[in-house]
Design a protein around this motif. Structure first.
Motif, PDB file in Angstrom:
ATOM      1  N   LEU A   1     -27.017 -77.202 -55.747  1.00  0.00           N
ATOM      2  CA  LEU A   1     -26.350 -78.330 -56.417  1.00  0.00           C
ATOM      3  C   LEU A   1     -26.353 -78.123 -57.930  1.00  0.00           C
ATOM      4  O   LEU A   1     -25.377 -78.466 -58.611  1.00  0.00           O
ATOM      5  CB  LEU A   1     -27.016 -79.657 -56.046  1.00  0.00           C
ATOM      6  CG  LEU A   1     -26.731 -80.147 -54.632  1.00  0.00           C
ATOM      7  CD1 LEU A   1     -27.703 -81.262 -54.246  1.00  0.00           C
ATOM      8  CD2 LEU A   1     -25.283 -80.633 -54.512  1.00  0.00           C
ATOM      9  N   ALA A   2     -27.435 -77.538 -58.462  1.00  0.00           N
ATOM     10  CA  ALA A   2     -27.497 -77.254 -59.896  1.00  0.00           C
ATOM     11  C   ALA A   2     -26.424 -76.232 -60.280  1.00  0.00           C
ATOM     12  O   ALA A   2     -25.802 -76.348 -61.342  1.00  0.00           O
ATOM     13  CB  ALA A   2     -28.892 -76.738 -60.273  1.00  0.00           C
ATOM     14  N   VAL A   3     -26.170 -75.251 -59.409  1.00  0.00           N
ATOM     15  CA  VAL A   3     -25.098 -74.277 -59.655  1.00  0.00           C
ATOM     16  C   VAL A   3     -23.759 -75.004 -59.695  1.00  0.00           C
ATOM     17  O   VAL A   3     -22.938 -74.783 -60.592  1.00  0.00           O
ATOM     18  CB  VAL A   3     -25.092 -73.167 -58.568  1.00  0.00           C
ATOM     19  CG1 VAL A   3     -23.885 -72.259 -58.732  1.00  0.00           C
ATOM     20  CG2 VAL A   3     -26.373 -72.351 -58.623  1.00  0.00           C
ATOM     21  N   ALA A   4     -23.530 -75.895 -58.718  1.00  0.00           N
ATOM     22  CA  ALA A   4     -22.279 -76.657 -58.662  1.00  0.00           C
ATOM     23  C   ALA A   4     -22.131 -77.552 -59.892  1.00  0.00           C
ATOM     24  O   ALA A   4     -21.036 -77.663 -60.471  1.00  0.00           O
ATOM     25  CB  ALA A   4     -22.217 -77.485 -57.379  1.00  0.00           C
ATOM     26  N   LEU A   5     -23.214 -78.200 -60.322  1.00  0.00           N
ATOM     27  CA  LEU A   5     -23.178 -79.040 -61.527  1.00  0.00           C
ATOM     28  C   LEU A   5     -22.861 -78.211 -62.769  1.00  0.00           C
ATOM     29  O   LEU A   5     -22.109 -78.657 -63.644  1.00  0.00           O
ATOM     30  CB  LEU A   5     -24.511 -79.768 -61.714  1.00  0.00           C
ATOM     31  CG  LEU A   5     -24.750 -80.975 -60.820  1.00  0.00           C
ATOM     32  CD1 LEU A   5     -26.221 -81.369 -60.834  1.00  0.00           C
ATOM     33  CD2 LEU A   5     -23.866 -82.130 -61.252  1.00  0.00           C
ATOM     34  N   THR A   6     -23.429 -77.023 -62.862  1.00  0.00           N
ATOM     35  CA  THR A   6     -23.160 -76.141 -63.992  1.00  0.00           C
ATOM     36  C   THR A   6     -21.682 -75.781 -64.029  1.00  0.00           C
ATOM     37  O   THR A   6     -21.048 -75.804 -65.089  1.00  0.00           O
ATOM     38  CB  THR A   6     -24.033 -74.866 -63.900  1.00  0.00           C
ATOM     39  OG1 THR A   6     -25.403 -75.255 -63.903  1.00  0.00           O
ATOM     40  CG2 THR A   6     -23.750 -73.916 -65.047  1.00  0.00           C
ATOM     41  N   HIS A   7     -21.120 -75.481 -62.869  1.00  0.00           N
ATOM     42  CA  HIS A   7     -19.693 -75.145 -62.821  1.00  0.00           C
ATOM     43  C   HIS A   7     -18.840 -76.374 -63.177  1.00  0.00           C
ATOM     44  O   HIS A   7     -17.838 -76.239 -63.882  1.00  0.00           O
ATOM     45  CB  HIS A   7     -19.310 -74.590 -61.452  1.00  0.00           C
ATOM     46  CG  HIS A   7     -17.923 -74.055 -61.415  1.00  0.00           C
ATOM     47  ND1 HIS A   7     -17.493 -73.026 -62.246  1.00  0.00           N
ATOM     48  CD2 HIS A   7     -16.838 -74.413 -60.682  1.00  0.00           C
ATOM     49  CE1 HIS A   7     -16.214 -72.773 -62.006  1.00  0.00           C
ATOM     50  NE2 HIS A   7     -15.800 -73.604 -61.061  1.00  0.00           N
ATOM     51  N   ALA A   8     -19.232 -77.536 -62.713  1.00  0.00           N
ATOM     52  CA  ALA A   8     -18.505 -78.768 -63.056  1.00  0.00           C
ATOM     53  C   ALA A   8     -18.503 -78.968 -64.574  1.00  0.00           C
ATOM     54  O   ALA A   8     -17.465 -79.284 -65.165  1.00  0.00           O
ATOM     55  CB  ALA A   8     -19.132 -79.974 -62.356  1.00  0.00           C
ATOM     56  N   HIS A   9     -19.659 -78.749 -65.200  1.00  0.00           N
ATOM     57  CA  HIS A   9     -19.755 -78.872 -66.660  1.00  0.00           C
ATOM     58  C   HIS A   9     -18.835 -77.860 -67.341  1.00  0.00           C
ATOM     59  O   HIS A   9     -18.141 -78.177 -68.313  1.00  0.00           O
ATOM     60  CB  HIS A   9     -21.205 -78.682 -67.098  1.00  0.00           C
ATOM     61  CG  HIS A   9     -21.390 -78.712 -68.577  1.00  0.00           C
ATOM     62  ND1 HIS A   9     -21.313 -79.862 -69.321  1.00  0.00           N
ATOM     63  CD2 HIS A   9     -21.622 -77.709 -69.455  1.00  0.00           C
ATOM     64  CE1 HIS A   9     -21.485 -79.564 -70.598  1.00  0.00           C
ATOM     65  NE2 HIS A   9     -21.682 -78.270 -70.703  1.00  0.00           N
ATOM     66  N   HIS A  10     -18.817 -76.643 -66.812  1.00  0.00           N
ATOM     67  CA  HIS A  10     -17.951 -75.596 -67.361  1.00  0.00           C
ATOM     68  C   HIS A  10     -16.480 -76.018 -67.259  1.00  0.00           C
ATOM     69  O   HIS A  10     -15.713 -75.857 -68.219  1.00  0.00           O
ATOM     70  CB  HIS A  10     -18.200 -74.283 -66.621  1.00  0.00           C
ATOM     71  CG  HIS A  10     -17.250 -73.191 -67.001  1.00  0.00           C
ATOM     72  ND1 HIS A  10     -17.374 -72.461 -68.159  1.00  0.00           N
ATOM     73  CD2 HIS A  10     -16.143 -72.729 -66.382  1.00  0.00           C
ATOM     74  CE1 HIS A  10     -16.380 -71.592 -68.229  1.00  0.00           C
ATOM     75  NE2 HIS A  10     -15.616 -71.735 -67.165  1.00  0.00           N
ATOM     76  N   LEU A  11     -16.083 -76.546 -66.105  1.00  0.00           N
ATOM     77  CA  LEU A  11     -14.695 -76.985 -65.922  1.00  0.00           C
ATOM     78  C   LEU A  11     -14.339 -78.134 -66.867  1.00  0.00           C
ATOM     79  O   LEU A  11     -13.238 -78.174 -67.420  1.00  0.00           O
ATOM     80  CB  LEU A  11     -14.451 -77.409 -64.471  1.00  0.00           C
ATOM     81  CG  LEU A  11     -14.458 -76.288 -63.425  1.00  0.00           C
ATOM     82  CD1 LEU A  11     -14.375 -76.881 -62.024  1.00  0.00           C
ATOM     83  CD2 LEU A  11     -13.344 -75.296 -63.675  1.00  0.00           C
ATOM     84  N   GLN A  12     -15.279 -79.068 -67.052  1.00  0.00           N
ATOM     85  CA  GLN A  12     -15.044 -80.185 -67.982  1.00  0.00           C
ATOM     86  C   GLN A  12     -14.848 -79.668 -69.403  1.00  0.00           C
ATOM     87  O   GLN A  12     -13.945 -80.116 -70.116  1.00  0.00           O
ATOM     88  CB  GLN A  12     -16.220 -81.167 -67.940  1.00  0.00           C
ATOM     89  CG  GLN A  12     -16.284 -81.986 -66.671  1.00  0.00           C
ATOM     90  CD  GLN A  12     -17.578 -82.781 -66.582  1.00  0.00           C
ATOM     91  OE1 GLN A  12     -18.651 -82.298 -66.971  1.00  0.00           O
ATOM     92  NE2 GLN A  12     -17.486 -83.987 -66.071  1.00  0.00           N
ATOM     93  N   THR A  13     -15.687 -78.737 -69.812  1.00  0.00           N
ATOM     94  CA  THR A  13     -15.582 -78.168 -71.160  1.00  0.00           C
ATOM     95  C   THR A  13     -14.258 -77.433 -71.325  1.00  0.00           C
ATOM     96  O   THR A  13     -13.572 -77.585 -72.344  1.00  0.00           O
ATOM     97  CB  THR A  13     -16.764 -77.213 -71.428  1.00  0.00           C
ATOM     98  OG1 THR A  13     -17.981 -77.943 -71.278  1.00  0.00           O
ATOM     99  CG2 THR A  13     -16.686 -76.608 -72.813  1.00  0.00           C
ATOM    100  N   GLN A  14     -13.883 -76.664 -70.323  1.00  0.00           N
ATOM    101  CA  GLN A  14     -12.615 -75.940 -70.347  1.00  0.00           C
ATOM    102  C   GLN A  14     -11.444 -76.921 -70.472  1.00  0.00           C
ATOM    103  O   GLN A  14     -10.509 -76.693 -71.245  1.00  0.00           O
ATOM    104  CB  GLN A  14     -12.509 -75.145 -69.035  1.00  0.00           C
ATOM    105  CG  GLN A  14     -11.651 -73.937 -69.077  1.00  0.00           C
ATOM    106  CD  GLN A  14     -11.773 -73.179 -67.758  1.00  0.00           C
ATOM    107  OE1 GLN A  14     -11.889 -73.768 -66.684  1.00  0.00           O
ATOM    108  NE2 GLN A  14     -11.752 -71.863 -67.848  1.00  0.00           N
TER     109      GLN A  14
END
Length: 174
Positions: free
Chosen positions: A147-160
């Motif tokens: 879930l932490a991996v998924a959250l990190t990717h979500a944060h990356h997508l938001q920043t992008q």
């Protein structure tokens, strides 16, 4: 972000592979599911097949648009590193066969994104995942890592998305 992006996060392991699924809609990340594929009692070729099958089933059931996995890190034991590399390879192969984009994140980056410090321990990651996803029940350690991996990717997508919306480009994008 106008549409919801479903993210499948994987914490690969040769004995236990964790998975976590979240939905990203704008600035909101919502918990969908998590769990573990337990493999320890099987021979390595059977474990690899089980990882591949499990990810295929998760993709079929949840229809993610994104796939994120923890990058390999150096182990003290070369045999463990080889087994982890095989587990990662099979997981990535399952994602690519499902035509999902694959994103990889280093353990330190994941801990930094979720806990705020790259040296966080597993209990801190579990605790913050529960808080960030508003989960009341217990989450198994490997599932929390996924879930932490998924959250990190979500944060990356938001920043992008913010960069694209604001017209800001970055040398980090590639």
């Amino acid at each position: 972000m106008n549409n919801t992006r479903r993210i499948l996060g994987i914490d690969p392991g040769s004995q236990i592979t964790g998975y976590g699924i979240v939905d990203l809609c704008g600035n909101t990340v919502r918990y969908i599911d998590s769990g573990c594929v337990r493999l320890a009692k099987e021979e390595m070729p059977v474990r690899l097949m089980m990882i591949h099958q499990a990810i295929g089933e998760l993709v079929a059931q949840y229809q993610p648009q994104e796939f994120a996995i923890e990058s390999i890190f150096v182990h003290k034991n070369p045999n463990s590193a080889l087994k982890l590399g095989q587990a990662r390879g099979v997981a990535i192969c399952a994602a690519v066969l499902a035509e999902l984009p694959v994103s990889e994140y280093a353990a330190k980056s994941i801990k930094q994104a979720v806990v705020g410090q790259g040296g966080a321990d597993k209990l801190q990651v579990q605790h913050m995942v529960k808080i960030l996803l508003n989960c009341s029940g217990a989450i198994q350690s490997d599932a929390a890592d996924a879930l932490a991996v998924a959250l990190t990717h979500a944060h990356h997508l938001q920043t992008q998305h913010r960069r694209q919306r604001g017209g800001v480009s970055s040398a980090w994008e590639g």
